[in-house]
Design a protein around this motif. Structure first.
Motif, PDB file in Angstrom:
ATOM      1  N   ALA A 145       0.941  -0.901   0.133  1.00  0.00           N
ATOM      2  CA  ALA A 145       0.185  -0.114  -0.258  1.00  0.00           C
ATOM      3  C   ALA A 145       0.688   1.098  -0.034  1.00  0.00           C
ATOM      4  N   CYS A 146       2.580   1.028   1.060  1.00  0.00           N
ATOM      5  CA  CYS A 146       2.872   2.649   0.598  1.00  0.00           C
ATOM      6  C   CYS A 146       3.702   2.378  -0.686  1.00  0.00           C
ATOM      7  N   GLU A 147       4.266   1.506  -1.001  1.00  0.00           N
ATOM      8  CA  GLU A 147       4.386   1.905  -2.396  1.00  0.00           C
ATOM      9  C   GLU A 147       2.754   2.133  -4.116  1.00  0.00           C
ATOM     10  N   ALA A 148       1.594   2.486  -3.558  1.00  0.00           N
ATOM     11  CA  ALA A 148       0.919   2.581  -4.227  1.00  0.00           C
ATOM     12  C   ALA A 148       0.487   4.208  -4.245  1.00  0.00           C
ATOM     13  N   PRO A 190       8.575  -2.195  -6.531  1.00  0.00           N
ATOM     14  CA  PRO A 190      10.722  -1.509  -6.455  1.00  0.00           C
ATOM     15  C   PRO A 190      10.681  -0.163  -6.369  1.00  0.00           C
ATOM     16  N   THR A 191       9.789   0.388  -6.267  1.00  0.00           N
ATOM     17  CA  THR A 191       9.844   2.048  -6.607  1.00  0.00           C
ATOM     18  C   THR A 191      10.275   2.310  -4.320  1.00  0.00           C
ATOM     19  N   LEU A 192       9.753   2.322  -3.401  1.00  0.00           N
ATOM     20  CA  LEU A 192      10.347   2.014  -1.863  1.00  0.00           C
ATOM     21  C   LEU A 192      11.527   1.078  -2.489  1.00  0.00           C
ATOM     22  N   LEU A 193      12.073   0.093  -2.916  1.00  0.00           N
ATOM     23  CA  LEU A 193      13.851  -0.705  -2.898  1.00  0.00           C
ATOM     24  C   LEU A 193      14.878   0.589  -3.216  1.00  0.00           C
TER      25      LEU A 193
END
Ligand SMILES: N[C@@H](CCC(=O)N[C@@H](CS)C(=O)NCC(=O)O)C(=O)O
Length: 217
Positions: A145-148, A190-193
């Motif tokens: 959900a954080c990625e979104a 992937p964005t969080l990483l």
């Protein structure tokens, strides 16, 4: 720069204390660090409960007055040391940053806290594999959900919400470290990483890592 008379009570592996360590490093000020051994139960000792009746770290003694809750401590720091801003941008941007920080600090982290995991074991009687599955479930679904949240309206990187690290990044990095401790599947993030890799280039984040703390085991 030292911060006279200010003491940060923490634990190397506490992700809530890790948030505070990153924030202090970003501001370039260093409180005295006082380790509280959570595995040994020092957070429930009478002396510590006088500082934080919740029996949790972090706590920040600012000289005769004790602040608790990592987000409240970080907002105190941001108000007393405004540069660099940890809640930058306009009111809507600051709301996005706070929402992301709370998605981690209020919605993911409490479900996986030490006292909750211990309660699942005893008295509830769950085995370690079940407890790890509980942990992974909440951290994986919460981080997806954080990625979104960081991608929802056209991304402005390289940090969570723009060109500079904010309270959102401060909450994200320790939560990813926790997720890895139970081998969580982070392939939905992937964005969080990518944000994590970017943060790792900053000494303020790298120096706050659990393994770099004086009480690391
Ligand atoms: N919402 C609190 C959470 C604090 C918290 O849960 N700290 C954990 C370590 S990350 C703790 O002290 N746990 C001790 C325990 O569960 O007994 C904050 O952000 O400061």
């Amino acid at each position: 720069m030292g911060l006279r008379h200010v003491k940060l009570y923490g634990y190397f592996r506490s992700s809530a204390a890790y948030r505070c360590r990153i924030a202090f490093n970003l501001k370039g000020v260093a409180p005295e660090y006082v380790p509280i051994h959570l595995r040994r139960g020092d957070q429930r000792a009478e002396d510590y409960l006088r500082l934080n009746p919740q029996g949790l770290v972090p706590a920040l003694d600012i000289g005769g007055r004790v602040l608790t809750q990592s987000l409240a401590i970080i907002e105190w720091l941001d108000e007393t040391h405004p540069e660099p801003a940890l809640l930058p941008g306009d009111a809507a941007n600051r709301a996005d940053i706070r929402a992301f920080a709370l998605a981690i600090a209020a919605d993911i982290h409490p479900l996986n806290n030490l006292r909750v995991l211990k309660y699942l074991k005893a008295p509830l009687g769950h085995d370690q594999a079940t407890i790890d599955a509980w942990y992974r479930h909440w951290v994986e679904s919460g981080l997806a959900a954080c990625e979104a949240l960081v991608t929802k309206e056209g991304r402005r990187g390289p940090y969570c919400f723009g060109a500079e690290p904010s309270l959102a990044d401060i909450c994200l990095i320790p939560q990813l470290a926790n997720a890895r401790r139970v081998d969580s599947d982070l392939s939905a993030c992937p964005t969080l990483l990518a944000i994590e890799a970017q943060c790792a280039t900053l000494p303020a984040f790298a120096d706050a890592a659990p393994e770099k703390q004086p009480d690391a085991e």
